[in-house]
Each structure stands twice: as C-alpha cells, then as structure tokens.
Design an enzyme around this catalytic site. Structure first.
Site, short mmCIF file in Angstrom:
data_model
loop_
_atom_site.label_atom_id
_atom_site.label_comp_id
_atom_site.label_asym_id
_atom_site.label_seq_id
_atom_site.Cartn_x
_atom_site.Cartn_y
_atom_site.Cartn_z
N GLY A 64 20.15 -21.92 -74.25
CA GLY A 64 21.19 -21.19 -74.98
C GLY A 64 22.58 -21.46 -74.40
N LEU B 95 27.39 -17.12 -75.81
CA LEU B 95 28.26 -16.34 -74.93
C LEU B 95 27.75 -16.36 -73.49
CD1 LEU B 95 30.52 -14.10 -74.57
CD2 LEU B 95 28.74 -12.44 -75.13
N TYR C 227 14.48 -5.75 -82.16
CA TYR C 227 15.04 -6.56 -81.07
C TYR C 227 14.62 -5.97 -79.72
CZ TYR C 227 19.07 -8.37 -78.31
OH TYR C 227 19.90 -8.97 -77.38
N LYS D 260 12.39 -7.59 -76.64
CA LYS D 260 12.88 -7.67 -75.26
C LYS D 260 11.91 -6.98 -74.29
CE LYS D 260 16.64 -9.97 -75.80
NZ LYS D 260 16.77 -11.29 -75.20
N LEU E 82 28.21 -7.22 -73.71
CA LEU E 82 29.01 -8.28 -73.07
C LEU E 82 30.10 -8.79 -74.00
CD1 LEU E 82 25.87 -10.20 -71.80
CD2 LEU E 82 27.35 -8.70 -70.42
N LYS F 120 39.60 -8.57 -86.15
CA LYS F 120 40.17 -7.73 -87.22
C LYS F 120 41.63 -7.40 -86.93
CE LYS F 120 36.04 -5.16 -88.79
NZ LYS F 120 35.42 -3.82 -88.85
N1 LIG Z 1 25.94 -10.44 -76.29
C1 LIG Z 1 25.63 -9.30 -75.68
O1 LIG Z 1 26.39 -8.31 -75.74
C2 LIG Z 1 24.37 -9.20 -74.90
C3 LIG Z 1 23.46 -10.25 -74.78
N2 LIG Z 1 22.31 -10.11 -74.05
C4 LIG Z 1 21.29 -11.16 -73.98
O2 LIG Z 1 21.82 -12.39 -73.53
C5 LIG Z 1 21.14 -13.48 -74.15
C6 LIG Z 1 22.17 -14.41 -74.81
O3 LIG Z 1 22.95 -13.70 -75.74
P1 LIG Z 1 24.33 -14.27 -76.29
O4 LIG Z 1 24.81 -15.35 -75.41
O5 LIG Z 1 25.18 -13.11 -76.59
O6 LIG Z 1 23.88 -14.89 -77.69
P2 LIG Z 1 24.58 -16.06 -78.55
O7 LIG Z 1 24.21 -15.78 -79.97
O8 LIG Z 1 26.00 -16.19 -78.19
O9 LIG Z 1 23.83 -17.37 -78.05
C7 LIG Z 1 22.46 -17.50 -78.23
C8 LIG Z 1 22.05 -18.93 -77.97
O10 LIG Z 1 20.66 -19.01 -78.21
C9 LIG Z 1 20.37 -20.25 -78.78
N3 LIG Z 1 19.24 -20.15 -79.69
C10 LIG Z 1 19.03 -19.22 -80.66
N4 LIG Z 1 17.90 -19.51 -81.34
C11 LIG Z 1 17.40 -20.64 -80.78
C12 LIG Z 1 16.26 -21.43 -81.04
N5 LIG Z 1 15.40 -21.13 -82.03
N6 LIG Z 1 16.05 -22.53 -80.28
C13 LIG Z 1 16.92 -22.85 -79.30
N7 LIG Z 1 18.00 -22.14 -78.98
C14 LIG Z 1 18.25 -21.05 -79.73
C15 LIG Z 1 21.60 -20.70 -79.54
O11 LIG Z 1 21.69 -22.10 -79.41
P3 LIG Z 1 22.61 -23.09 -80.35
O12 LIG Z 1 24.02 -22.68 -80.08
O13 LIG Z 1 22.31 -24.44 -79.84
O14 LIG Z 1 22.18 -22.83 -81.77
C16 LIG Z 1 22.74 -19.94 -78.87
O15 LIG Z 1 23.55 -20.79 -78.10
C17 LIG Z 1 20.17 -12.87 -75.17
O16 LIG Z 1 18.89 -12.81 -74.60
C18 LIG Z 1 20.70 -11.46 -75.35
O17 LIG Z 1 19.69 -10.57 -75.65
C19 LIG Z 1 22.04 -8.94 -73.38
C20 LIG Z 1 22.90 -7.88 -73.44
C21 LIG Z 1 24.12 -7.92 -74.21
C1 LIG Z 2 24.41 -5.43 -77.09
C2 LIG Z 2 23.80 -4.51 -78.08
O1 LIG Z 2 24.45 -4.66 -79.33
C3 LIG Z 2 23.91 -3.99 -80.46
O2 LIG Z 2 24.01 -2.60 -80.35
P1 LIG Z 2 25.38 -1.84 -80.50
O3 LIG Z 2 26.01 -1.65 -79.18
O4 LIG Z 2 25.16 -0.60 -81.29
O5 LIG Z 2 26.19 -2.89 -81.38
P2 LIG Z 2 27.65 -3.21 -81.90
O6 LIG Z 2 28.44 -3.89 -80.85
O7 LIG Z 2 27.49 -3.95 -83.16
O8 LIG Z 2 28.29 -1.78 -82.27
C4 LIG Z 2 28.72 -0.85 -81.32
C5 LIG Z 2 29.42 0.31 -81.99
O9 LIG Z 2 30.68 -0.14 -82.52
C6 LIG Z 2 30.83 0.29 -83.88
N1 LIG Z 2 31.74 -0.61 -84.60
C7 LIG Z 2 32.96 -0.25 -85.08
N2 LIG Z 2 33.53 -1.27 -85.74
C8 LIG Z 2 32.65 -2.31 -85.65
C9 LIG Z 2 32.71 -3.63 -86.15
O10 LIG Z 2 33.67 -4.06 -86.80
N3 LIG Z 2 31.64 -4.43 -85.86
C10 LIG Z 2 30.56 -3.98 -85.13
N4 LIG Z 2 29.54 -4.84 -84.86
N5 LIG Z 2 30.49 -2.70 -84.68
C11 LIG Z 2 31.52 -1.88 -84.93
C12 LIG Z 2 29.40 0.30 -84.40
O11 LIG Z 2 29.29 1.08 -85.57
C13 LIG Z 2 28.67 0.91 -83.19
O12 LIG Z 2 28.83 2.30 -83.17
C14 LIG Z 2 22.52 -4.41 -80.66
O13 LIG Z 2 22.47 -5.76 -80.93
C15 LIG Z 2 21.71 -4.13 -79.45
O14 LIG Z 2 20.44 -4.58 -79.63
C16 LIG Z 2 22.32 -4.65 -78.20
O15 LIG Z 2 21.67 -5.06 -77.26
#
Ligand SMILES: NC(=O)C1=CN([C@@H]2O[C@H](COP(=O)(O)OP(=O)(O)OC[C@H]3O[C@@H](n4cnc5c(N)ncnc54)[C@H](OP(=O)(O)O)[C@@H]3O)[C@@H](O)[C@H]2O)C=CC1
Ligand SMILES: C[C@H]1O[C@H](OP(=O)(O)OP(=O)(O)OC[C@H]2O[C@@H](n3cnc4c(=O)[nH]c(N)nc43)[C@H](O)[C@@H]2O)[C@@H](O)[C@@H](O)C1=O
Length: 320
Positions: free
Chosen positions: A13, A17, A139, A143, A169, A190
């Site tokens: 991945g 991010l 999801y 996990k 994150l 936005k």
């Molecule tokens: N973002 C967040 O706020 C949080 C994220 N995490 C965890 O961190 C990890 C990464 O998340 P994040 O970086 O945000 O996600 P992104 O969506 O930014 O990146 C996910 C990556 O996974 C790869 N991927 C998805 N499906 C496949 C597949 N079928 N085969 C190969 N590669 C695949 C994609 O590769 P490609 O670009 O090549 O398509 C992509 O680069 C996840 O496990 C998530 O649960 C945990 C807590 C919070």
């Molecule tokens: C990392 C975490 O992320 C997810 O959980 P979440 O924290 O609820 O997700 P969120 O970031 O989308 O929202 C946080 C809050 O913010 C409010 N909100 C306002 N305005 C917008 C808006 O414009 N977009 C989004 N997405 N949310 C908005 C929204 O209504 C909510 O109250 C899951 O993937 C979960 O599985 C996980 O792991």
C-alpha cells in the site's frame, strides 16, 4: 535478527496515506532494499498472485498498509468491499508471510475496532467488550479478524506478527474525494474550494458534536518503525496524539488555516458515527515513543502539500 539497512522490506500500500509515509520514513532512515507493488501490479485479494510474489521475493519484513479504506459514507455505502476485500488482503498477506518465513510483520488496524460506547480514553483491553459502531462495523470486523489472525499465527507457529491501532490520520497523499474520504481531507478541500469560488457557506456533515483525535501521518510512520524495532508482543498497541477535538472545532481550525471567511452550516441528514474516539497512549508512551506534531502544525503542512499537489490538479481538470 533485527531489521537492518539491508533487510528486504515490503511496504504493502505504498501509494496510500500510511504506506507512502512509511516508505518515506524508511528511505530517510537509509533502508534501501524496499519492495513495492501497486494494486494494478499485484492484487492482494488474489491468493495465487500473493503466494507467487512472496515465494519469488524472499521478503524479510512487511508493513501491511494495503486495505480498502474510507470515511463514514464510504463505509456505509460499501460494506461488502470493506469486509470482503480487507479479509482477503490480510488473510493472503499474513499467510504468505508465514509460509515464506517473514521475520516480522506489522499489521495496521484502526481504533474503530473498539466498542462504540467504550469508556474514554480507549485502552487496548477494551477490544471485544461491547457493540461496534454500525457505520463501520464490517470494516471493524475485518480488522478484528486481522488482529486475531496475527495472534493465532504467533501462538500456533511462533511468528512475530504485531498489530497497531492508529487513531484517525491525515497528511500528504490522503484521499481528497468529497464523498468517500475522511473528514479532515474533505474539509480542507471544501474550505479551499469555497474560498477559491467565493461560496457563502461550507457544509459540514452531521451535528459537528462528535469528537475525534487526529494524528499526523509522518508521526504514525515514525511510530510504526519504532514498534517494528522495539515491540514484540502479540497484544495490540494504540498509536495516537492523546488529544481530541470536536468536529465543529476542527472545521473552525481548518477554516482559519485556509483563510475562508464565509459561514459554516451543518447537514443533519448525514451520520455522526461514533460520539468520541480518543485513544489511551500510555502503553506506547511508556515504551518511549510520543507524537511530536501538533494538530495546528500538521494542518498547516498538509494544506501546503495540498496546494502544491491536489489543488492544481483539480484546477487543471476544471480548466481554471
Ligand atoms: N486513514 C486513516 O485515518 C487510518 C488508516 N488506518 C489503516 O492504515 C492502513 C492504510 O490506510 P490509508 O493509507 O489511509 O489508505 P489509502 O486508501 O490511502 O491507501 C490504501 C492502499 O492500499 C492499496 N490497496 C487497496 N486495495 C488493494 C489491493 N486489492 N491490492 C493491493 N493493494 C491494495 C492501495 O494501493 P494502490 O494505490 O496501488 O491502488 C492504496 O495505496 C489501513 O489498514 C487502514 O485501516 C488506520 C487508522 C486510521
Ligand atoms: C479512521 C476511521 O474513519 C471512519 O470513521 P469516522 O471517524 O467516523 O469517519 P470520518 O472521518 O468520515 O467522519 C468523522 C466525523 O466527521 C463528520 N464529518 C463532517 N463533515 C464531513 C465530511 O465532509 N466528510 C466526512 N467524511 N466526514 C465529515 C462525520 O459525520 C463524522 O461525524 C471509518 O472509516 C472508521 O472505520 C475509521 O477507522
């Protein structure tokens, strides 16, 4: 035995991010035997492709940051992909790592594994003590299965697979899609677009009352390397900043960073999700790791990155 500069390390991945931040951090630290594949080159949902890749590459360390990821609406609209794809990806990678003798693997979980109404801050021991938040239950179930699978391989086969639970994150290479992203990148975009287009208000989903904790992804990458080098337990470990903020306060901070002067409206037809998600970071702090980037600093850096990377692309597409 431990990771050294010549170790062969697979960052799954690496364009996302989290994966891109781990990749940057490894490069900065001088690890240069890194293996990466895009999802187009290697679909981790396909067990044959994954087994062949691991058999060929003889990988020593794995950061498993590939997953189907998204915000509250993406989770609600695509429960099948969030459950099925994540189960397939993690089952395939974890099993192939075992089959090919990977020395250590770090699995990225998430704080959505904790019960919706668990006491705050969330301690690691609260896992499986109550009902999950319905908007992201599929999801979270995937996990939790990943955590349990790592623990099972460790117990049955003596592997060293660790599981980390990061809070929400943000940072460079995030998903800025308005429908499917997380709140922080969605609000940056936005407010930016509202400022550029002179719009009178910006719409925030839900009530603005839920509280979330936001960790800068470069700090997270730093924690992942630290834990790969210093953490051996099968027990999960939280990674966070240790402070949370209401969504309406986050919106106001982002409005200021962007310099937007219009109004904020709330769309009550959109879900709030879990009311609060603040992690207890005493375990990781006790090992000697602490986040260093404040939300204000991280927002500023992320907006600067957005201006140079995301906003111009959008403007080109729009012809402006
Ligand atoms: N973002 C967040 O706020 C949080 C994220 N995490 C965890 O961190 C990890 C990464 O998340 P994040 O970086 O945000 O996600 P992104 O969506 O930014 O990146 C996910 C990556 O996974 C790869 N991927 C998805 N499906 C496949 C597949 N079928 N085969 C190969 N590669 C695949 C994609 O590769 P490609 O670009 O090549 O398509 C992509 O680069 C996840 O496990 C998530 O649960 C945990 C807590 C919070
Ligand atoms: C990392 C975490 O992320 C997810 O959980 P979440 O924290 O609820 O997700 P969120 O970031 O989308 O929202 C946080 C809050 O913010 C409010 N909100 C306002 N305005 C917008 C808006 O414009 N977009 C989004 N997405 N949310 C908005 C929204 O209504 C909510 O109250 C899951 O993937 C979960 O599985 C996980 O792991």
């Amino acid at each position: 035995m431990d990771m050294n500069k010549l170790s062969k390390i697979y960052v799954a991945g690496h364009r996302g991010l989290v994966g891109s931040a781990i990749y940057r951090k490894l490069q900065e630290e001088g690890f240069d035997n890194l293996v990466v594949r895009t999802s187009g080159e290697l679909d981790l949902r396909d067990d044959e492709q994954v087994n062949d890749f691991f058999a060929e590459q003889r990988i020593e360390y794995v950061f498993l940051a590939a997953a189907k990821v998204g915000g509250i609406m993406a989770n609600r609209e695509h429960p099948v992909e969030f459950l099925r794809d994540n189960l397939c990806i993690q089952n395939n990678v974890i099993d192939a790592a075992y089959q090919t003798g990977v020395k250590k693997l770090l699995f990225l979980g998430s704080t959505c594994i904790y019960p919706k109404l668990a006491p705050q801050p969330l301690k690691e021991e609260y896992l499986l003590t109550g009902e999950l938040e319905p908007t992201n239950e599929p999801y979270a179930v995937a996990k939790i299965a990943g955590i349990k699978l790592c623990q099972a391989y460790n117990r049955q086969y003596g592997t060293r697979f660790i599981s980390v639970m990061p809070t929400n994150l943000y940072g460079r290479n995030d998903n800025y899609d308005l429908q499917h992203s997380h709140v922080l990148p969605a609000l940056l975009r936005k407010f930016h677009e509202a400022k550029e287009q002179g719009l009178p208000f910006v719409e925030i989903w839900g009530s603005g009352e839920p509280r979330r904790e936001f960790l800068y992804v470069d700090d997270l990458a730093n924690a992942c390397l630290f834990l790969m080098e210093h953490y051996e337990s099968s027990e999960i470990i939280n990674i966070g900043l240790g402070e949370d903020i209401a969504i309406h306060e986050l919106a106001d901070r982002i409005r200021q960073v962007v310099g937007y002067e219009g109004a904020i409206r709330y769309d009550a037809s959109k879900p709030d999700g879990t009311p609060r998600k603040l992690v207890d970071v005493s375990k990781i702090n006790g090992l000697g790791w602490k986040a260093v980037t404040s939300l204000d600093e991280g927002l500023q850096q992320t907006y600067t990155w957005f201006l140079h990377n995301q906003a111009p692309v959008k403007n080109i597409l729009l012809g402006i």
